[in-house]
Design a protein around this motif. Structure first.
Motif: not given
Length: 132
Positions: A39-44, A54-55, A59-64
């Motif tokens: 997630l950090e890499q994608m946000l960078k 981002l989800a 492939e990380v759920s929005e809830q997570r």
């Protein structure tokens, strides 16, 4: 002298593990660390992604993702379009647990209840003839 191990069931997968600060088994800890790094890499690469974008990309759920935000593992001040959800109305928020409108409504309800309570107490005041 025997030393007892403190064990628990992992809240994610249910496996038994030796209790630790993160309260997760080794496998779930590694998975969480991998997800956060991803997630950090994608946000960078694109700090303006929304929770939904981002989800989809990670492939990380929005809830997570919201859980990571709530735990402070993803800092909102670094990413302007990431949000948490208001605990009452599920509207987007950037800090705290309630949105401004829910906070305002609750404060108004409390103020109104206090005024009603004072009025009820005033109705039940009895005075004697002597003023005592």
């Amino acid at each position: 002298m025997s030393r007892e191990l403190s064990v628990a069931h992992c809240p994610n997968c249910g496996n038994v593990f030796q209790k630790n600060l993160r309260n997760l088994c080794a496998a779930c800890t590694a998975e969480e660390d991998g997800q956060l790094a991803s997630l950090e890499q994608m946000l960078k690469r694109n700090r303006k992604l929304t929770n939904e974008q981002l989800a989809e990309q990670s492939e990380v759920s929005e809830q997570r993702i919201r859980a990571y935000i709530r735990k402070g593992k993803l800092k909102l001040y670094d990413y302007p379009n990431l949000t948490d959800e208001c605990d009452l109305c599920a509207g987007p928020i950037r800090q705290g647990k309630l949105c401004v409108s829910c906070t305002t409504r609750i404060k108004g309800d409390i103020r109104l209840d206090m005024e009603r309570s004072k009025q009820q107490q005033a109705k039940h005041v009895f005075l004697s003839r002597n003023g005592r």
